[in-house]
Design a protein around this motif. Sequence first.
Motif, short mmCIF file in Angstrom:
data_model
loop_
_atom_site.label_atom_id
_atom_site.label_comp_id
_atom_site.label_asym_id
_atom_site.label_seq_id
_atom_site.Cartn_x
_atom_site.Cartn_y
_atom_site.Cartn_z
N LYS A 229 -6.32 -4.40 -20.21
CA LYS A 229 -6.78 -4.12 -21.30
C LYS A 229 -7.19 -2.62 -21.42
O LYS A 229 -7.61 -2.03 -22.36
CB LYS A 229 -7.87 -4.92 -21.72
CG LYS A 229 -7.70 -6.51 -21.90
CD LYS A 229 -8.82 -7.51 -22.15
CE LYS A 229 -8.61 -8.86 -21.87
NZ LYS A 229 -9.87 -9.85 -21.87
N TYR A 230 -7.34 -2.01 -20.13
CA TYR A 230 -8.01 -0.80 -20.03
C TYR A 230 -6.88 0.08 -19.54
O TYR A 230 -5.96 -0.13 -18.95
CB TYR A 230 -8.98 -0.91 -18.99
CG TYR A 230 -10.10 -1.66 -19.53
CD1 TYR A 230 -11.27 -1.28 -20.15
CD2 TYR A 230 -10.17 -3.33 -18.84
CE1 TYR A 230 -12.14 -2.32 -20.58
CE2 TYR A 230 -11.16 -3.96 -19.52
CZ TYR A 230 -12.21 -3.53 -20.34
OH TYR A 230 -13.49 -4.41 -20.54
N THR A 232 -6.64 2.84 -16.57
CA THR A 232 -7.27 3.16 -15.40
C THR A 232 -6.74 4.16 -14.52
O THR A 232 -5.82 4.61 -14.64
CB THR A 232 -6.88 1.82 -14.36
OG1 THR A 232 -5.46 1.84 -14.05
CG2 THR A 232 -7.52 0.51 -15.09
N LYS A 254 -13.73 10.17 -20.31
CA LYS A 254 -14.37 9.34 -21.22
C LYS A 254 -14.35 9.80 -22.76
O LYS A 254 -14.64 9.32 -23.78
CB LYS A 254 -15.73 8.59 -20.90
CG LYS A 254 -15.77 7.50 -20.06
CD LYS A 254 -17.02 6.93 -19.86
CE LYS A 254 -17.75 6.58 -20.96
NZ LYS A 254 -19.07 5.86 -20.73
N ASN A 259 -11.56 2.98 -23.60
CA ASN A 259 -11.22 1.85 -22.69
C ASN A 259 -10.82 2.46 -21.40
O ASN A 259 -9.77 1.94 -20.97
CB ASN A 259 -10.02 0.86 -23.33
CG ASN A 259 -10.43 0.21 -24.66
OD1 ASN A 259 -11.67 -0.01 -24.82
ND2 ASN A 259 -9.60 -0.06 -25.53
N ILE A 261 -11.44 2.68 -17.23
CA ILE A 261 -12.09 2.20 -16.16
C ILE A 261 -11.81 2.87 -14.88
O ILE A 261 -10.32 3.13 -14.57
CB ILE A 261 -11.75 0.79 -15.85
CG1 ILE A 261 -12.59 -0.10 -16.80
CG2 ILE A 261 -12.55 0.52 -14.38
CD1 ILE A 261 -12.61 -1.43 -16.56
#
Length: 413
Positions: A229-230, A232, A254, A259, A261
């Motif tokens: 879902k993210y 990375t 960010k 989304n 990480i």
Amino acid sequence: MIFFIYQFLLSIILCFSPIIIIIRIFKNKEDKFRFKEKFCFFSRKRGNGKLIWFHGSSVGEILSVIPVIKKYDNDKSISKILITSSTLSSSKILEKIKFKKTIHQFYPIDHVFFSKKFLSHWKPDVAIFLESEIWPSMFKFIKNRNIPLILLNARITKKSFDRWNKIRKFSYSIFSLIDKAYSQNLETNYYLKKLKVKNIKSTGNLKFIEHDSFETNQADKKLFSQFRKYKTFVAASTHNTEELFAAKTHILLKKKVKNMITIIIPRHINRVNQIISQINELGLNTISHRSKKKLDNIDIYIVDTFGESKKFYKIATTVFLGGSIIKRGGQNPLEPARFGAKILHGPNIDNFRDVYKYLSQLKISSSINTPQQCANSIIFKKNMKKAKKMKYLGTTILKKTLNELDKSIHNEI
């Protein structure tokens, strides 16, 4: 004379070894039960038949030789394979690999007493040392017992050659004991000849060989389904200050990526509490892998377990390799590159200069110096075409290495 001084200094260190061991256990750098193996209190028996011995210093050396060991682990003419290493992290990784007849012990202190005791217990038919693991006492007693001595994936840098060259006569007496050296590059060939190694052959760098040494369990599958879902970014094998470098990169990302990480895999997991504390001061939300918490509203995910980097490389599109912003010479970038990830590194990559040269030619890697440069270089798409070229090279090196080792192991040189 130099050998005598070397042994004398080791004897002095041995007097303080109980204090050193206690400190290392407290810092989680030593196995509190198995540290005795370094003093030749063995936890396993030799058994009968042919025994092949591989020795590598730490994680990188041991992982590079796993595909070779797996081949001989299935060889019926070999009764046992002994792997020795010096670090706790390497022993933890070997625990995760399923072998039939391969065992691990910690490498003993290079004192004449322990070298004799080690060889008397294990009686190896062939001794194979990895990369730049040169141990004067052990080498002398290996030769005294007429055990074939091989230096595999040999690597001598200009820096290490200059050190050996300062004690030239002593160095010649040690390096000349090597029966065969299989080098990973031409620079090493040159320095090995200078150090009086007679039988040298280039086989390529074992680190290019692909290997699968772990299994993904149900918990991992559930975790990685959450990561889908993210977007990375992975910072791996990081040292002190490099975790903050990755965290600052995350703050910049960010601003333009939702989304997001950042996964940080520290080189030494005993630093995890310190890392979390430092990152939290930047106002970022952090959880650890061991906590098994959900990924909701998380900025930084810290991997605080041994030997699981590869699982995260599978989902990574860009990986920053640590030990390169600080002056540690860099860490091995090949594993994440094999999964199609773009590789980022700092300016200090002396340990893997040949590897990075190859990756740069394939346009897989980029050098960065600041969090801003790092953020600007991150991509979120894998490139598997270039990974296939690396796989072919690794397969070629493995075949060549096994062909050479077979001659030594089965014919005993």
